[in-house]
Design an enzyme around this catalytic site. Structure first.
Site, PDB file in Angstrom:
ATOM      1  CG  ASP A  11     -13.370  -4.271  25.504  1.00 20.39           C
ATOM      2  OD1 ASP A  11     -14.322  -3.901  24.799  1.00 20.39           O
ATOM      3  OD2 ASP A  11     -12.593  -5.186  25.168  1.00 20.39           O
ATOM      4  NE  ARG A  15     -16.908  -8.622  25.182  1.00 18.22           N
ATOM      5  CZ  ARG A  15     -15.607  -8.553  25.444  1.00 18.22           C
ATOM      6  NH1 ARG A  15     -14.993  -9.586  26.015  1.00 18.22           N
ATOM      7  NH2 ARG A  15     -14.925  -7.480  25.147  1.00 18.22           N
ATOM      8  CG  HIS A  28     -21.816   1.782  23.582  1.00 15.02           C
ATOM      9  ND1 HIS A  28     -20.631   1.129  23.859  1.00 15.02           N
ATOM     10  CD2 HIS A  28     -22.131   1.445  22.301  1.00 15.02           C
ATOM     11  CE1 HIS A  28     -20.256   0.439  22.784  1.00 15.02           C
ATOM     12  NE2 HIS A  28     -21.154   0.608  21.839  1.00 15.02           N
ATOM     13  CG  LEU A 122      -9.905  13.224  38.159  1.00 19.33           C
ATOM     14  CD1 LEU A 122      -8.827  12.198  38.532  1.00 19.33           C
ATOM     15  CD2 LEU A 122     -11.280  12.538  38.139  1.00 19.33           C
TER      16      LEU A 122
HETATM   17  C1  IPE Z   1     -10.734  -0.760  22.683  1.00 17.48           C
HETATM   18  O1  IPE Z   1     -11.752  -1.689  22.687  1.00 17.48           O
HETATM   19  C2  IPE Z   1     -11.267   0.618  22.471  1.00 17.48           C
HETATM   20  C3  IPE Z   1     -12.052   1.178  23.559  1.00 17.48           C
HETATM   21  C4  IPE Z   1     -12.304   0.612  24.705  1.00 17.48           C
HETATM   22  C5  IPE Z   1     -12.550   2.510  23.328  1.00 17.48           C
HETATM   23  P1  IPE Z   1     -12.150  -2.519  21.377  1.00 17.48           P
HETATM   24  O2  IPE Z   1     -13.243  -3.422  21.782  1.00 17.48           O
HETATM   25  O3  IPE Z   1     -12.414  -1.590  20.249  1.00 17.48           O
HETATM   26  O4  IPE Z   1     -10.803  -3.302  21.057  1.00 17.48           O
HETATM   27  P2  IPE Z   1     -10.575  -4.711  20.373  1.00 17.48           P
HETATM   28  O5  IPE Z   1     -11.256  -4.652  19.039  1.00 17.48           O
HETATM   29  O6  IPE Z   1     -11.196  -5.732  21.262  1.00 17.48           O
HETATM   30  O7  IPE Z   1      -9.095  -4.853  20.286  1.00 17.48           O
HETATM   31  C1  IPE Z   2     -16.142  -0.860  24.640  1.00 17.50           C
HETATM   32  O1  IPE Z   2     -17.105  -1.828  24.558  1.00 17.50           O
HETATM   33  C2  IPE Z   2     -16.656   0.481  24.197  1.00 17.50           C
HETATM   34  C3  IPE Z   2     -16.048   0.958  22.951  1.00 17.50           C
HETATM   35  C4  IPE Z   2     -15.141   0.331  22.267  1.00 17.50           C
HETATM   36  C5  IPE Z   2     -16.541   2.224  22.464  1.00 17.50           C
HETATM   37  P1  IPE Z   2     -17.300  -2.702  23.249  1.00 17.50           P
HETATM   38  O2  IPE Z   2     -18.334  -2.051  22.385  1.00 17.50           O
HETATM   39  O3  IPE Z   2     -16.005  -2.966  22.577  1.00 17.50           O
HETATM   40  O4  IPE Z   2     -17.890  -4.021  23.863  1.00 17.50           O
HETATM   41  P2  IPE Z   2     -17.601  -5.514  23.400  1.00 17.50           P
HETATM   42  O5  IPE Z   2     -16.106  -5.698  23.392  1.00 17.50           O
HETATM   43  O6  IPE Z   2     -18.190  -5.663  22.047  1.00 17.50           O
HETATM   44  O7  IPE Z   2     -18.282  -6.364  24.432  1.00 17.50           O
HETATM   45 MG    MG Z   3     -14.622  -4.432  22.763  1.00 16.32          MG
END
Ligand code: IPE
Ligand code: IPE
Ligand code: MG
Length: 240
Positions: A11, A15, A28, A122
């Site tokens: 996650d 940000r 990403h 792995l």
């Molecule tokens: C969880 O992250 C999904 C992945 C990392 C693929 P999100 O950013 O989608 O989850 P929430 O919305 O903060 O719960």
């Molecule tokens: C996690 O990063 C990647 C996916 C959920 C695909 P986010 O896209 O949720 O990043 P934040 O939480 O907005 O920073």
């Molecule tokens: Mg997120």
């Protein structure tokens, strides 16, 4: 493969990008470098199963342009990393729904699964269009079908019966890491996390590297796991 099973909720990509004044997808893109680094380092750290949360079933709620970029990145990852994954003995499998993944991404993903199926160093599991509740519901449906056929009685349904339908031969989850400071599971491995150690870090996924995995694993090494039992037999009290 008898080492640790680590799951990671990757996650913080958005940000990371925002803090640099870049569009979300650049986060990403940067996150792919972290995936490569972690996949390379995992076997040397005794991690033999690695489950990465790449796209949740709830992520379909995001704008189509972001979703499109994510699946484009998945396809590129499968293409570009294929040779190295093969060389390093990594076996790749996808978990989650397949019926909604864009066709070109699914094709490359399944090619990669097929090409790497003999890998023994792995087991890399990519959770894509993944919902743990959906997986549990699938397992429940499988049992319901057995009940309907008359080969199983509802009274015979216990966690031990459900367990293999969810784990499918994959070892139990030892450590669950979530980056970027959130402290929730977001529908990831709810069943498998029953006795997993949870580790949260503020580090954003694009900045997460082998050294961060080392830190998580050394914290894991300090945790005391008793699985509901007692850690060690207490010295018996002498009754005189
Ligand atoms: C969880 O992250 C999904 C992945 C990392 C693929 P999100 O950013 O989608 O989850 P929430 O919305 O903060 O719960
Ligand atoms: C996690 O990063 C990647 C996916 C959920 C695909 P986010 O896209 O949720 O990043 P934040 O939480 O907005 O920073
Ligand atoms: Mg997120």
């Amino acid at each position: 493969m008898s080492g640790l099973h680590v799951g990671i909720i990757m996650d913080g990509n958005g940000r990371w990008a925002k803090s640099r004044g870049k569009p979300r997808w650049r986060g990403h893109l940067a996150g792919v470098d972290s995936v490569r680094d972690i996949v390379r380092s995992a076997p040397n750290l005794d991690v033999t199963t690695l489950t990465l949360y790449a796209f949740s079933s709830d992520n379909w709620k995001r704008p189509p342009t972001e979703v499109g970029r994510l699946f484009w990145l998945l396809r590129e990852y499968c293409r570009r990393e294929r040779a190295e994954l093969l060389q390093n003995g990594v076996k790749v499998t996808a978990i989650g729904r397949r019926d909604r993944i864009p066709r070109s991404a699914l094709g490359t993903l399944e090619e990669l699964e097929d090409a790497t199926r003999h890998g023994t160093t792995l087991h890399l599991r990519l959770a894509i269009d993944y919902s743990s509740r959906w997986m549990i519901a699938q397992a429940a449906a499988e049992l319901a079908r057995a009940v309907a056929r008359g080969t199983l009685a509802p009274e015979e349904i216990y966690p031990d019966l459900m367990d293999p339908l969810i784990h499918r031969g994959v070892p139990h989850l030892d450590l669950l890491i979530r980056t970027a400071g959130e402290q929730r599971l977001s529908d990831f491995m709810l069943w498998e996390a029953a006795y997993a150690e949870l580790y949260y870090t503020n580090t954003l996924w694009p900045e997460f590297r082998a050294r961060n995995l080392v830190a998580a694993l050394s914290e894991f090494g300090r945790r005391k796991r008793s699985f509901g039992g007692l850690l060690k037999i207490e010295p018996s009290v002498k009754v005189s």
